[in-house]
Enzyme design. Structure first.
Site, mmCIF file in Angstrom:
data_model
loop_
_atom_site.group_PDB
_atom_site.id
_atom_site.type_symbol
_atom_site.label_atom_id
_atom_site.label_comp_id
_atom_site.label_asym_id
_atom_site.label_seq_id
_atom_site.Cartn_x
_atom_site.Cartn_y
_atom_site.Cartn_z
ATOM 1 N N GLU A 171 0.867 -1.169 0.000
ATOM 2 C CA GLU A 171 0.000 0.000 0.000
ATOM 3 C C GLU A 171 0.906 1.222 0.000
ATOM 4 O O GLU A 171 1.848 1.291 0.788
ATOM 5 C CB GLU A 171 -0.910 0.015 1.228
ATOM 6 N N GLU A 181 -9.216 10.059 4.983
ATOM 7 C CA GLU A 181 -9.386 9.072 6.042
ATOM 8 C C GLU A 181 -9.838 9.807 7.301
ATOM 9 O O GLU A 181 -9.133 10.674 7.804
ATOM 10 C CB GLU A 181 -8.058 8.365 6.350
#
Length: 240
Positions: free
Chosen positions: A129, A222
């Site tokens: 990621e 986020e």
């Protein structure tokens, strides 16, 4: 008189979405509400919507409020659906523009970031990621190492890429490797650059394999706790 090139303004579905995994598709993109960690919250919600699309540039917004828990609750984002599942070695550039703003109410913990995933195979399970943070709001990256104050320790400092200076963090989320590029200071609310250069840096300096496949390319916010209104006035990403 000369022919004036006009971008097509696309009719888009601007209806708000608020379900855990609600999404809206438009052109090469999807808007994902993605409340993947809402179980960690005492209570809260998030509503996202597309506001316009012209040519390859999309505008969207999300409003969220979360109370309780220390984990990320949601990642409202725009996902690119064209050009993915290629090997990194086959990609030459990933030009992107992202203009955004966020208004916070009270104490907010969040970030604004590109979120990329690579795999050993096209459409395979996540191996790496790669996050590129344009804002860190009282949050912090996944890291293998923390200092005595509990702050993540970067593996490389002061990397110059696309007009900004970054620190690189490395760690595992329990299922895959995570690399996070964070600005050494401030935010980048009007970013324009080649996202592929961050992948190239990892290939050249951190041993990430260029035979990996880029399986996911997302960009959003986020949210961990607090209340915020996040607005993207212009976003585009192309994989060449």
């Amino acid at each position: 008189m000369p022919h004036m090139h006009r971008h097509h303004v696309r009719a888009v579905d601007t209806a708000p979405i608020s379900g855990q995994y609600d999404s809206v598709n438009v052109g090469q993109y999807s808007l994902l509400n993605n409340l993947w960690g809402e179980h960690d919250a005492a209570f809260g919600s998030q509503t996202s919507q597309i506001t316009s699309m012209e040519g390859s540039t999309i505008a969207w917004a999300t409003n969220w409020t979360w109370t309780g828990g220390k984990q990320v609750k949601s990642f409202a984002d725009i996902q690119l659906n064209t050009g993915i599942n290629q090997q990194l070695s086959a990609i030459s550039s990933m030009p992107s523009t992202w203009r955004w703003s966020q208004s916070n109410t009270g104490a907010v913990v969040a970030d604004v970031a590109y979120d990329l995933f690579t795999s050993d195979t096209a459409g395979g399970s996540n191996v790496n990621e790669i996050m590129i943070w344009l804002a860190n709001v009282n949050s912090g990256p996944i890291s293998a190492q923390y200092n005595a104050q509990g702050q993540a320790v970067p593996i490389v400092t002061n990397i110059s890429l696309e007009g900004y200076t970054w620190n690189l963090y490395s760690g595992s989320n329990g299922s895959n490797q995570v690399y996070s590029f964070l600005l050494t200071s401030g935010t980048a609310e009007s970013f324009e650059g080649d996202i592929y250069l961050f992948l190239s840096y990892l290939i050249d300096n951190e041993g990430m394999s260029s035979s990996q496949y880029l399986t996911t390319a997302q960009a959003g916010t986020e949210a961990t706790s607090g209340t915020a209104e996040f607005t993207t006035s212009a976003y585009d990403l192309t994989i060449n």
